[in-house]
Motif scaffolding. Structure first.
Motif, PDB file in Angstrom:
ATOM      1  N   GLY A 145      23.197  58.299  -7.691  1.00 23.45           N
ATOM      2  CA  GLY A 145      21.887  58.657  -7.158  1.00 23.45           C
ATOM      3  C   GLY A 145      20.757  58.385  -8.118  1.00 23.45           C
ATOM      4  O   GLY A 145      19.645  58.049  -7.703  1.00 23.45           O
ATOM      5  N   ASN A 146      21.031  58.510  -9.415  1.00 23.19           N
ATOM      6  CA  ASN A 146      20.021  58.289 -10.444  1.00 23.19           C
ATOM      7  C   ASN A 146      20.674  57.572 -11.612  1.00 23.19           C
ATOM      8  O   ASN A 146      21.260  58.206 -12.485  1.00 23.19           O
ATOM      9  CB  ASN A 146      19.416  59.619 -10.896  1.00 23.19           C
ATOM     10  CG  ASN A 146      18.378  59.454 -12.003  1.00 23.19           C
ATOM     11  OD1 ASN A 146      17.920  58.343 -12.281  1.00 23.19           O
ATOM     12  ND2 ASN A 146      18.019  60.560 -12.644  1.00 23.19           N
ATOM     13  N   ILE A 202      35.833  45.178   4.796  1.00 18.62           N
ATOM     14  CA  ILE A 202      34.807  44.868   5.797  1.00 18.62           C
ATOM     15  C   ILE A 202      33.410  44.913   5.169  1.00 18.62           C
ATOM     16  O   ILE A 202      32.557  44.062   5.455  1.00 18.62           O
ATOM     17  CB  ILE A 202      34.897  45.861   6.982  1.00 18.62           C
ATOM     18  CG1 ILE A 202      36.211  45.656   7.739  1.00 18.62           C
ATOM     19  CG2 ILE A 202      33.711  45.694   7.922  1.00 18.62           C
ATOM     20  CD1 ILE A 202      36.461  46.688   8.825  1.00 18.62           C
ATOM     21  N   ALA A 203      33.171  45.889   4.296  1.00 19.88           N
ATOM     22  CA  ALA A 203      31.830  46.104   3.752  1.00 19.88           C
ATOM     23  C   ALA A 203      31.504  45.218   2.553  1.00 19.88           C
ATOM     24  O   ALA A 203      30.325  45.013   2.243  1.00 19.88           O
ATOM     25  CB  ALA A 203      31.680  47.572   3.358  1.00 19.88           C
ATOM     26  N   GLN A 300      31.999  54.795 -14.310  1.00 13.67           N
ATOM     27  CA  GLN A 300      33.149  55.045 -13.433  1.00 13.67           C
ATOM     28  C   GLN A 300      33.450  53.755 -12.665  1.00 13.67           C
ATOM     29  O   GLN A 300      32.730  53.389 -11.743  1.00 13.67           O
ATOM     30  CB  GLN A 300      32.834  56.178 -12.459  1.00 13.67           C
ATOM     31  CG  GLN A 300      33.957  57.185 -12.259  1.00 13.67           C
ATOM     32  CD  GLN A 300      35.224  56.572 -11.632  1.00 13.67           C
ATOM     33  OE1 GLN A 300      35.186  55.558 -10.958  1.00 13.67           O
ATOM     34  NE2 GLN A 300      36.355  57.203 -11.881  1.00 13.67           N
ATOM     35  N   PRO A 301      34.513  53.005 -13.053  1.00 18.49           N
ATOM     36  CA  PRO A 301      34.765  51.682 -12.464  1.00 18.49           C
ATOM     37  C   PRO A 301      34.869  51.675 -10.938  1.00 18.49           C
ATOM     38  O   PRO A 301      34.287  50.804 -10.289  1.00 18.49           O
ATOM     39  CB  PRO A 301      36.089  51.259 -13.115  1.00 18.49           C
ATOM     40  CG  PRO A 301      36.097  51.974 -14.427  1.00 18.49           C
ATOM     41  CD  PRO A 301      35.442  53.290 -14.159  1.00 18.49           C
ATOM     42  N   MET A 302      35.594  52.632 -10.347  1.00 17.35           N
ATOM     43  CA  MET A 302      35.727  52.608  -8.896  1.00 17.35           C
ATOM     44  C   MET A 302      34.399  52.920  -8.212  1.00 17.35           C
ATOM     45  O   MET A 302      34.076  52.342  -7.168  1.00 17.35           O
ATOM     46  CB  MET A 302      36.797  53.571  -8.405  1.00 17.35           C
ATOM     47  CG  MET A 302      37.037  53.471  -6.892  1.00 17.35           C
ATOM     48  SD  MET A 302      38.350  54.532  -6.251  1.00 17.35           S
ATOM     49  CE  MET A 302      39.798  53.609  -6.742  1.00 17.35           C
ATOM     50  N   ALA A 303      33.619  53.825  -8.781  1.00 17.15           N
ATOM     51  CA  ALA A 303      32.297  54.110  -8.226  1.00 17.15           C
ATOM     52  C   ALA A 303      31.444  52.855  -8.224  1.00 17.15           C
ATOM     53  O   ALA A 303      30.682  52.602  -7.271  1.00 17.15           O
ATOM     54  CB  ALA A 303      31.617  55.228  -9.013  1.00 17.15           C
ATOM     55  N   GLN A 304      31.568  52.050  -9.278  1.00 22.93           N
ATOM     56  CA  GLN A 304      30.797  50.807  -9.346  1.00 22.93           C
ATOM     57  C   GLN A 304      31.276  49.807  -8.295  1.00 22.93           C
ATOM     58  O   GLN A 304      30.463  49.113  -7.677  1.00 22.93           O
ATOM     59  CB  GLN A 304      30.926  50.192 -10.746  1.00 22.93           C
ATOM     60  CG  GLN A 304      30.033  48.988 -10.977  1.00 22.93           C
ATOM     61  CD  GLN A 304      28.564  49.314 -10.837  1.00 22.93           C
ATOM     62  OE1 GLN A 304      28.084  50.284 -11.424  1.00 22.93           O
ATOM     63  NE2 GLN A 304      27.847  48.520 -10.047  1.00 22.93           N
ATOM     64  N   ILE A 305      32.585  49.744  -8.064  1.00 21.60           N
ATOM     65  CA  ILE A 305      33.117  48.860  -7.019  1.00 21.60           C
ATOM     66  C   ILE A 305      32.574  49.284  -5.660  1.00 21.60           C
ATOM     67  O   ILE A 305      32.125  48.450  -4.855  1.00 21.60           O
ATOM     68  CB  ILE A 305      34.662  48.891  -7.021  1.00 21.60           C
ATOM     69  CG1 ILE A 305      35.212  48.266  -8.308  1.00 21.60           C
ATOM     70  CG2 ILE A 305      35.214  48.143  -5.796  1.00 21.60           C
ATOM     71  CD1 ILE A 305      36.712  48.429  -8.468  1.00 21.60           C
ATOM     72  N   PHE A 310      29.511  49.139  -0.703  1.00 22.23           N
ATOM     73  CA  PHE A 310      28.965  50.015   0.336  1.00 22.23           C
ATOM     74  C   PHE A 310      27.467  50.292   0.176  1.00 22.23           C
ATOM     75  O   PHE A 310      26.843  50.841   1.080  1.00 22.23           O
ATOM     76  CB  PHE A 310      29.710  51.359   0.346  1.00 22.23           C
ATOM     77  CG  PHE A 310      31.151  51.265   0.756  1.00 22.23           C
ATOM     78  CD1 PHE A 310      31.506  50.938   2.055  1.00 22.23           C
ATOM     79  CD2 PHE A 310      32.160  51.501  -0.157  1.00 22.23           C
ATOM     80  CE1 PHE A 310      32.837  50.869   2.435  1.00 22.23           C
ATOM     81  CE2 PHE A 310      33.499  51.434   0.211  1.00 22.23           C
ATOM     82  CZ  PHE A 310      33.839  51.101   1.510  1.00 22.23           C
ATOM     83  N   GLY A 311      26.908  49.943  -0.992  1.00 22.89           N
ATOM     84  CA  GLY A 311      25.528  50.298  -1.249  1.00 22.89           C
ATOM     85  C   GLY A 311      25.407  51.738  -1.703  1.00 22.89           C
ATOM     86  O   GLY A 311      26.379  52.503  -1.696  1.00 22.89           O
ATOM     87  N   LYS A 312      24.191  52.134  -2.075  1.00 24.52           N
ATOM     88  CA  LYS A 312      23.966  53.454  -2.663  1.00 24.52           C
ATOM     89  C   LYS A 312      24.308  54.590  -1.705  1.00 24.52           C
ATOM     90  O   LYS A 312      25.063  55.505  -2.037  1.00 24.52           O
ATOM     91  CB  LYS A 312      22.511  53.559  -3.121  1.00 24.52           C
ATOM     92  CG  LYS A 312      22.154  54.860  -3.811  1.00 24.52           C
ATOM     93  CD  LYS A 312      20.723  54.824  -4.299  1.00 24.52           C
ATOM     94  CE  LYS A 312      20.313  56.122  -4.966  1.00 24.52           C
ATOM     95  NZ  LYS A 312      18.915  56.082  -5.449  1.00 24.52           N
ATOM     96  N   THR A 313      23.768  54.526  -0.478  1.00 21.87           N
ATOM     97  CA  THR A 313      23.980  55.621   0.473  1.00 21.87           C
ATOM     98  C   THR A 313      25.436  55.727   0.892  1.00 21.87           C
ATOM     99  O   THR A 313      26.031  56.816   0.891  1.00 21.87           O
ATOM    100  CB  THR A 313      23.094  55.421   1.720  1.00 21.87           C
ATOM    101  OG1 THR A 313      21.722  55.349   1.326  1.00 21.87           O
ATOM    102  CG2 THR A 313      23.285  56.580   2.692  1.00 21.87           C
ATOM    103  N   GLY A 314      26.040  54.594   1.257  1.00 22.80           N
ATOM    104  CA  GLY A 314      27.437  54.595   1.676  1.00 22.80           C
ATOM    105  C   GLY A 314      28.357  55.078   0.578  1.00 22.80           C
ATOM    106  O   GLY A 314      29.309  55.833   0.836  1.00 22.80           O
ATOM    107  N   THR A 315      28.060  54.671  -0.650  1.00 19.28           N
ATOM    108  CA  THR A 315      28.894  55.088  -1.777  1.00 19.28           C
ATOM    109  C   THR A 315      28.789  56.585  -2.014  1.00 19.28           C
ATOM    110  O   THR A 315      29.799  57.257  -2.284  1.00 19.28           O
ATOM    111  CB  THR A 315      28.495  54.325  -3.053  1.00 19.28           C
ATOM    112  OG1 THR A 315      28.685  52.924  -2.847  1.00 19.28           O
ATOM    113  CG2 THR A 315      29.336  54.769  -4.248  1.00 19.28           C
TER     114      THR A 315
END
Length: 523
Positions: A145-146, A202-203, A300-305, A310-315
């Protein structure tokens, strides 16, 4: 006429009595919920998110996919060997109970003592590493988020303490509530896996989609070890993820039809996690892009993937459920660790056993041991303030400590003469080869995990796993042989607590109760 449910309950209580213990817990866990506690502790997707940092620099996509596949086969072997023992003697302190039952009278007290302490500290380390992973994931959510915010070790530790205290509150509740929560945990974990397996491909934008040759065949080594050894180091990811499945053992006395539910809960959880985890790693390998350096260096590697796909909101939406899944893992881990601690205190092996071996009359759960586990785990989490390598040691000890506890009872069953009577889960002629494979694999991997991250190391970045694990085991042995007060003077293994008039000891179970056959019993 007795109903089937009543007959099963009567059989469970009778078997526990034959093992030497009275029924103190309410048997509220169904077979599905017994599977659920091990499966929720494994927490496939949240766990992979926590340990992706170990496989990415030690082989990249090849280690993620093929390292997971190879390690999973061996892990399932370990699960099957443990399941066979749990079917024969389903009790909360199963691992040290089996060790005492199957070992020679000359060494069974010491071996049982070592296994009990290794299992206890390994379970507490698993809780510490699980909740530390949860704290890191919460900090990663704030970073998504930030992105100007990157949590310090101190801030992460504060989040960790808040998480683990909340788990103490949850696990002080009644058995019925804790059992029903496992159904929710199962559902959430499968839904998270579905999101990554279907939604991520898909995303993901085309620029982050990888070819099959990169995803399945590209070996990237960041840390400098020879590629073969780096591949083995990547096993920490699947080994930490698919671990602590002995949780099903520790709720044996709260499970219905335990002799069947517990072994199938262990094997089912390990097998399902192996297959789902492999599929998830394949999905990640195809969708993470080729810039592995930025992934390894990200908070956080998976968060970055996810952010790339998915973009910011989807993630943020998906990541919130990852955090919830990781939180549920910690909740189940407190439950399992407290039951192991309760059982060990029941046999008088822990300091303050008289305080720890108490059942809360209001909740029907061992609240004292719940908070003992929470406090010790929080203290263990203080190691994280010493730096990244100390944090890694806590993660590794959660594997190596438990593998010491897993390997010894599996081995002594075949090393010493005993009167082992299999339960409903029986490997037959495959028992010995699976035991040999399991013990050899665990011994080898424990040695691998004592090595540092890179060949060139210093005091600040050395691997402290051997120090932490060795310190615990050495102290436990010192405590055992301590003059006058040490366990050697009073510890005799599992202590029966059933009233004599209530205890039933058929010949088929005598080896577990009075040690009358060979070296396989209580002495």
């Amino acid at each position: 006429m007795m109903t089937r449910k009543e007959a099963i309950a009567r059989a469970d209580e009778k078997l526990l009595s034959e093992l030497g213990y009275k029924q103190e817990f309410k048997r509220a866990f169904t077979p599905l919920e017994v599977f659920g506690i091990s499966f929720s502790i494994i927490g496939v997707l949240p766990s992979i998110a926590s340990v992706l940092v170990y496989s990415l620099p030690n082989g990249g996509p090849s280690a993620m996919v093929w390292g997971w596949a190879v390690a999973s086969i061996f892990i399932v072997c370990v699960a099957m060997a443990m399941a066979e023992l749990s079917s024969a003697a389903p009790t909360s302190g199963g691992l040290y109970f089996w060790t005492h039952s199957f070992s020679s009278p000359r060494c069974r007290n010491l071996l049982s003592w070592i296994v009990g302490y290794a299992n206890t500290i390994g379970s507490i380390a698993s809780l510490a590493s699980t909740d530390w992973g949860c704290a890191v994931q919460i900090a990663a959510a704030v970073n998504i988020g930030n992105q100007s915010f990157v949590a310090t070790q101190t801030q992460t530790f504060g989040i960790f303490v808040a998480v683990i205290v909340s788990h103490g509150i949850v696990c002080s509740l009644g058995t019925d509530i804790l059992a029903r929560l496992q159904n929710l945990y199962i559902l959430l974990n499968f839904c998270l896996c579905f999101v990554v397996l279907v939604g991520l491909p898909i995303a993901t934008p085309k620029e982050y989609m990888n070819s099959a040759s990169f995803a399945l065949g590209n070996f990237i080594n960041f840390n400098g070890w020879p590629n073969g050894f780096a591949f083995f180091l990547s096993f920490l990811a699947p080994l930490w993820t698919i671990c602590a499945f002995d949780a099903s053992v520790h709720i044996s006395e709260e499970a219905t039809n335990a002799t069947t539910a517990v072994p199938w809960g262990i094997v089912g959880a390990a097998s399902a996690a192996g297959l789902l985890g492999w599929a998830i790693n394949i999905s990640l390998a195809f969708c993470m892009g080729t810039d592995l350096t930025s992934l390894v260096n990200s908070p956080q590697p998976m968060a970055q993937i996810f952010l790339n796909s998915f973009g910011k909101t989807g993630t943020l939406v998906i990541w919130s459920f990852v955090v919830i899944g990781q939180y549920m893992m910690g909740s189940s881990m407190v439950l399992a660790a407290s039951r192991q601690t309760f059982a060990f205190a029941r046999d008088g092996a822990l300091p303050f056993s008289s305080i720890l071996y108490r059942m809360n009359h209001f909740t029907g759960t061992p609240v004292n041991t719940v908070w003992f586990v929470v406090v010790i785990s929080a203290l263990l989490g203080l190691l994280s303030l010493a730096g990244t390598q100390a944090t890694n040691a806590v993660f590794a000890v959660s594997v190596t400590g438990l593998y010491v506890a897993y390997a010894i009872p599996i081995a002594v069953r075949f090393i010493f003469k005993n009167d082992f009577k299999p339960g409903s889960f029986n490997l037959g002629i495959f028992s010995l080869p699976i035991a040999v494979i399991s013990v050899s694999f665990m011994a080898f991997m424990n040695i691998v995990f004592f090595f540092p991250t890179t060949p060139q190391t210093s005091i600040t970045n050395m691997n402290y796993t051997v120090v932490v694990l060795g310190g615990v085991l050495v102290l436990s042995v010192v405590w055992y042989y301590f003059p006058v007060y040490g366990g050697v003077h009073w510890f005799t293994g599992p202590v029966p607590n059933v009233d004599k008039e209530d205890a039933t000891e058929p010949a088929s179970r005598n080896s577990f109760v009075d040690g009358s056959n060979g070296g396989g019993g209580r002495g």
